[in-house]
Enzyme design. Structure first.
Site, PDB file in Angstrom:
ATOM      1  CE1 TYR A 138      34.242  45.544  42.118  1.00 28.50           C
ATOM      2  CE2 TYR A 138      34.546  44.817  39.860  1.00 28.50           C
ATOM      3  CZ  TYR A 138      34.962  45.575  40.928  1.00 28.50           C
ATOM      4  OH  TYR A 138      36.091  46.345  40.825  1.00 28.50           O
ATOM      5  CE  LYS A 140      37.130  42.568  41.046  1.00 31.22           C
ATOM      6  NZ  LYS A 140      37.820  43.836  40.783  1.00 31.22           N
ATOM      7  CD  GLU A 193      44.729  47.924  44.731  1.00 27.42           C
ATOM      8  OE1 GLU A 193      44.874  46.822  44.186  1.00 27.42           O
ATOM      9  OE2 GLU A 193      43.770  48.183  45.485  1.00 27.42           O
ATOM     10  CG  LEU A 246      41.302  43.057  44.481  1.00 24.54           C
ATOM     11  CD1 LEU A 246      40.140  42.953  45.478  1.00 24.54           C
ATOM     12  CD2 LEU A 246      40.754  43.348  43.082  1.00 24.54           C
TER      13      LEU A 246
HETATM   14  N1  DCS Z   1      43.188  46.298  42.089  1.00 24.07           N
HETATM   15  C1  DCS Z   1      41.984  46.870  41.870  1.00 24.07           C
HETATM   16  C2  DCS Z   1      41.587  48.020  42.722  1.00 24.07           C
HETATM   17  C3  DCS Z   1      41.139  46.379  40.860  1.00 24.07           C
HETATM   18  O1  DCS Z   1      39.948  46.939  40.667  1.00 24.07           O
HETATM   19  C4  DCS Z   1      41.588  45.291  40.058  1.00 24.07           C
HETATM   20  C5  DCS Z   1      40.741  44.716  38.962  1.00 24.07           C
HETATM   21  C6  DCS Z   1      42.855  44.744  40.320  1.00 24.07           C
HETATM   22  C7  DCS Z   1      43.628  45.265  41.342  1.00 24.07           C
HETATM   23  C8  DCS Z   1      43.386  43.581  39.514  1.00 24.07           C
HETATM   24  O2  DCS Z   1      42.687  42.422  39.813  1.00 24.07           O
HETATM   25  P1  DCS Z   1      42.485  41.262  38.758  1.00 24.07           P
HETATM   26  O3  DCS Z   1      43.835  40.878  38.278  1.00 24.07           O
HETATM   27  O4  DCS Z   1      41.819  40.201  39.535  1.00 24.07           O
HETATM   28  O5  DCS Z   1      41.637  41.800  37.656  1.00 24.07           O
HETATM   29  N2  DCS Z   1      39.536  45.285  38.705  1.00 24.07           N
HETATM   30  C9  DCS Z   1      38.568  44.747  37.772  1.00 24.07           C
HETATM   31  C10 DCS Z   1      37.656  45.792  37.344  1.00 24.07           C
HETATM   32  O6  DCS Z   1      37.063  46.522  38.095  1.00 24.07           O
HETATM   33  N3  DCS Z   1      37.596  45.814  36.023  1.00 24.07           N
HETATM   34  O7  DCS Z   1      38.438  44.922  35.473  1.00 24.07           O
HETATM   35  C11 DCS Z   1      39.136  44.229  36.479  1.00 24.07           C
END
Ligand code: DCS
Length: 289
Positions: free
Chosen positions: A32, A145, A177, A201
């Site tokens: 996703y 992701k 993270e 990620l």
């Molecule tokens: N790390 C994880 C585990 C995440 O799920 C996300 C964002 C990030 C880092 C930050 O990545 P982005 O800067 O690309 O958003 N997760 C998305 C989510 O599941 N909901 O909103 C953002």
């Protein structure tokens, strides 16, 4: 009526249905993206699609559209729903097949996309959030992701139960993270964030921040840091599509730095806002197509 995309078609939300043997539903066998929409415009769309294709490749998942085709579909969805500030959620699964773990011989990727209105979290951006520390119990391919988010779900639930906005995860002494964000600390004016690897990620907001730092000549180290360094930091913040550059002012019972959003974090928030403004300004002043 609210619209969504199902396999390339823009349809009413109520008209959509998914097979109960969809592998996304049964195995979390899919990927996703969450893309920010400001002023009706997609923020960092190219970077999100790049990561989407990268996740797909790592799972041998077929995405039967080009980036251009996907962008056109998503833009039509945003327009169709009259979305101004919010997110687009995109999901691709390996499709429906009789349940067995290994890849089915025949299945077609199922693509779903929908929008949600979501305001910028202005109050928290101003005052910061609290976080809890939690062990990173996720699998070893956090660079993908994928829809398998139970580790992240449990971490975020712990944060919620403690009245916190995020859970900061660690493997041993090393901070990896957040449950849905990347983590940065600031020490003596220098930013530090976990390097890209299978353990985190490759966050798009992280990429934007690193780009801002390069342009503004702000010193950054993509290096691992420990729990102790986190607690000893002058400032800490998390980054994500929905949270932007979000100050973390307390972790567990301990204040970070002064217990208020720090100067470097504030500066980055300002530069980040400029990027958003550039995007939305393009609506009125950009060249006509
Ligand atoms: N790390 C994880 C585990 C995440 O799920 C996300 C964002 C990030 C880092 C930050 O990545 P982005 O800067 O690309 O958003 N997760 C998305 C989510 O599941 N909901 O909103 C953002």
């Amino acid at each position: 009526m609210e619209k969504l995309i199902l396999n390339g078609k823009l349809i009413g939300r109520e008209q959509a249905s998914i097979d109960i043997e969809d592998r996304g539903y049964q195995f979390g066998d899919g990927i996703y993206e969450v893309i920010r929409v400001y002023g009706g415009r997609l923020f960092a769309n190219e970077a999100h699609l790049r990561r989407l294709y990268s996740s797909a490749e790592k799972l041998s998942l077929d995405i039967p559209y080009t980036a251009q085709e996907l962008t056109e579909q998503i833009e039509a969805l945003v327009r169709g729903n009259g979305l101004d500030t919010g997110i687009v959620y995109l999901q691709f699964t390996r499709g429906a097949a009789h349940r067995k773990h290994s890849f089915p011989e025949k299945s077609e990727t199922v693509f779903v996309a929908y929008t949600n209105e979501l305001e910028r979290p202005l109050h928290q951006l101003e005052h910061g959030i609290q976080a809890v520390l939690t062990e990173d119990i996720r699998w070893l391919r956090c660079d993908i992701k994928s829809l398998n988010l139970l580790g992240n779900v449990l971490a975020k639930q712990k944060a919620a139960e403690n009245g916190c906005g995020e859970a900061v995860q660690h493997r041993g002494e090393i901070v990896t993270e957040g449950s849905s964000s990347n983590v940065f600390i600031v020490k003596n004016g220098e930013l530090i964030t976990h390097p890209l690897s299978n353990l985190i990620l490759n966050g798009i907001t992280r990429q934007v921040i690193l780009d801002i730092c390069e342009k503004q000549q702000l010193p950054v180290r993509e290096e691992t840091f420990t729990i102790r360094q986190l607690f000893d930091a002058d400032e800490a913040f998390i980054s994500s599509t929905t949270s932007e550059v979000m100050p973390v002012v307390q972790i567990n019972d301990q204040k970070i730095g002064s217990g208020k959003p720090g100067a470097v974090t504030r500066k980055l928030q300002g530069y980040f806002k400029e990027r958003m403004d550039q995007l939305t300004k393009a609506i009125t002043t950009g060249p006509a197509e």
